[in-house]
Design an enzyme around this catalytic site. Structure first.
Site, PDB file in Angstrom:
ATOM      1  N   LYS A   1       0.833  -1.216   0.000  1.00  0.00           N
ATOM      2  CA  LYS A   1       0.000   0.000   0.000  1.00  0.00           C
ATOM      3  C   LYS A   1       0.861   1.258   0.000  1.00  0.00           C
ATOM      4  O   LYS A   1       0.626   2.181  -0.765  1.00  0.00           O
ATOM      5  CB  LYS A   1      -0.907   0.068   1.250  1.00  0.00           C
TER       6      LYS A   1
ATOM      7  N   ARG B   1      -9.054   1.587   9.066  1.00  0.00           N
ATOM      8  CA  ARG B   1      -8.618   0.244   9.424  1.00  0.00           C
ATOM      9  C   ARG B   1      -9.682  -0.497  10.217  1.00  0.00           C
ATOM     10  O   ARG B   1      -9.473  -1.656  10.574  1.00  0.00           O
ATOM     11  CB  ARG B   1      -7.363   0.354  10.281  1.00  0.00           C
TER      12      ARG B   1
ATOM     13  N   ARG C   1      11.541  -6.509   5.068  1.00  0.00           N
ATOM     14  CA  ARG C   1      11.404  -5.109   4.645  1.00  0.00           C
ATOM     15  C   ARG C   1      12.406  -4.198   5.362  1.00  0.00           C
ATOM     16  O   ARG C   1      12.665  -4.343   6.547  1.00  0.00           O
ATOM     17  CB  ARG C   1       9.971  -4.655   4.965  1.00  0.00           C
TER      18      ARG C   1
ATOM     19  N   ARG D   1      11.703  -1.821  10.609  1.00  0.00           N
ATOM     20  CA  ARG D   1      10.729  -1.148  11.468  1.00  0.00           C
ATOM     21  C   ARG D   1      10.561  -1.953  12.742  1.00  0.00           C
ATOM     22  O   ARG D   1      10.597  -3.180  12.712  1.00  0.00           O
ATOM     23  CB  ARG D   1       9.381  -1.096  10.728  1.00  0.00           C
TER      24      ARG D   1
ATOM     25  N   ARG E   1      -0.053  -8.341  13.887  1.00  0.00           N
ATOM     26  CA  ARG E   1      -0.650  -7.351  12.969  1.00  0.00           C
ATOM     27  C   ARG E   1      -1.552  -8.029  11.944  1.00  0.00           C
ATOM     28  O   ARG E   1      -2.600  -7.496  11.579  1.00  0.00           O
ATOM     29  CB  ARG E   1       0.461  -6.545  12.270  1.00  0.00           C
TER      30      ARG E   1
HETATM   31  P1  AMP Z   1       1.244   1.066   9.089  1.00  0.00           P
HETATM   32  O1  AMP Z   1       2.467   1.867   8.820  1.00  0.00           O
HETATM   33  O2  AMP Z   1       0.059   1.503   8.272  1.00  0.00           O
HETATM   34  O3  AMP Z   1       1.486  -0.417   9.011  1.00  0.00           O
HETATM   35  O4  AMP Z   1       0.842   1.365  10.618  1.00  0.00           O
HETATM   36  C1  AMP Z   1       1.702   1.037  11.686  1.00  0.00           C
HETATM   37  C2  AMP Z   1       0.931   0.997  12.994  1.00  0.00           C
HETATM   38  O5  AMP Z   1       0.349   2.284  13.261  1.00  0.00           O
HETATM   39  C3  AMP Z   1      -0.248   0.029  13.020  1.00  0.00           C
HETATM   40  O6  AMP Z   1       0.138  -1.301  13.325  1.00  0.00           O
HETATM   41  C4  AMP Z   1      -1.114   0.648  14.113  1.00  0.00           C
HETATM   42  O7  AMP Z   1      -0.595   0.380  15.406  1.00  0.00           O
HETATM   43  C5  AMP Z   1      -0.938   2.145  13.854  1.00  0.00           C
HETATM   44  N1  AMP Z   1      -1.953   2.650  12.903  1.00  0.00           N
HETATM   45  C6  AMP Z   1      -1.727   3.156  11.652  1.00  0.00           C
HETATM   46  N2  AMP Z   1      -2.877   3.504  11.064  1.00  0.00           N
HETATM   47  C7  AMP Z   1      -3.867   3.231  11.960  1.00  0.00           C
HETATM   48  C8  AMP Z   1      -5.288   3.353  11.925  1.00  0.00           C
HETATM   49  N3  AMP Z   1      -5.936   3.819  10.837  1.00  0.00           N
HETATM   50  N4  AMP Z   1      -5.978   2.961  13.031  1.00  0.00           N
HETATM   51  C9  AMP Z   1      -5.345   2.488  14.109  1.00  0.00           C
HETATM   52  N5  AMP Z   1      -4.025   2.325  14.205  1.00  0.00           N
HETATM   53  C10 AMP Z   1      -3.269   2.695  13.142  1.00  0.00           C
END
Ligand code: AMP
Length: 222
Positions: free
Chosen positions: A15, A90, A127, A162, A173
């Site tokens: 994404k 999400r 990654r 990360r 996750r």
């Molecule tokens: P991502 O970079 O999109 O994988 O997001 C990393 C982490 O940020 C996720 O595992 C969540 O803990 C938090 N996070 C990001 N976007 C959201 C969202 N829309 N709602 C809740 N938590 C989020």
């Protein structure tokens, strides 16, 4: 017509990479809630401090907090001409809140990037992202500088894993994705502006499919 896009898909579907490419090609902002939270963590803000522990467990930050952040961002002038959301919504509650935020704007186009789970685990645990600008190594063209000191092709920052890409957190996750986020596909599927693309192919292949689907949907709405 403003191009208001959401990128759906499990962690590791690509994404972020695809949103970055598409946003650049159309000159619209990419709005990544994960990136915004990581910036808040780095800056040591109150939201960042609270989010860090949640993110490191692979869980989701509260709907109200994240919806507030997105509302503020969508109100910025650069988002009036369109945007691409990456990592939001999400949960169904976030999707409903977003529908309210979209009142008076052009319709949302929703693209789901589908990838089998075994492939996701493999991708996430290998990654590497830039410590400074957050770009994925494969999106920002890695500039190699010898083993153990890989650098970002975009800003020269050091590439690292990360903190939530370790295997245990990745599995959590994916569990959270299946439970809280996958239902969004059914939430959006009935809409004429919903599309799904095959994410289990090269980044160029996904980008081409994505551009074609978005073109078809936005063209039909003109
Ligand atoms: P991502 O970079 O999109 O994988 O997001 C990393 C982490 O940020 C996720 O595992 C969540 O803990 C938090 N996070 C990001 N976007 C959201 C969202 N829309 N709602 C809740 N938590 C989020």
């Amino acid at each position: 017509m403003a191009l208001n896009l959401i990128m759906l898909g499990p962690p590791g579907a690509g994404k972020g990479t695809q949103a970055e490419r598409f946003a650049r090609s159309r000159a619209i902002p990419k709005i990544s809630t994960g990136d915004m939270l990581r910036e808040a963590v780095k800056a040591g803000t109150e939201i960042g401090l609270r989010a860090k522990a949640i993110m490191d467990r692979g869980e989701l930050v509260g709907d109200d907090v994240i919806t507030g952040i997105v509302k503020e961002r969508l109100d910025q002038p650069d988002a009036r001409r369109g945007f691409i959301l990456d990592g939001f919504p999400r949960t169904v509650a976030q999707a409903m809140a977003l529908d309210t935020l979209m009142n008076g704007r052009d319709p949302l186009i929703v693209v789901d990037i589908a990838v089998p789970e075994a492939e996701l685990v493999r991708r996430l645990s290998s990654r590497r992202v830039c410590r400074d600008c957050g770009t994925n190594a494969d999106a920002g063209a890695t500039a190699a500088a010898g083993a153990g000191d890989e650098r970002c092709g975009k800003c020269g920052g050091r590439l690292e894993q990360r903190s939530d890409d370790t295997e245990a957190v990745v599995l959590e996750r994916l569990k959270v994705y299946r439970r809280d986020t996958q239902p969004l596909v059914d939430y959006y599927r009935p809409r004429p502006t919903f599309r799904s693309v095959n994410g289990a192919q090269s980044a160029d292949g996904v980008a081409a499919d994505l551009a074609a689907e978005i073109e078809a949907v936005s063209g039909a709405g003109r």
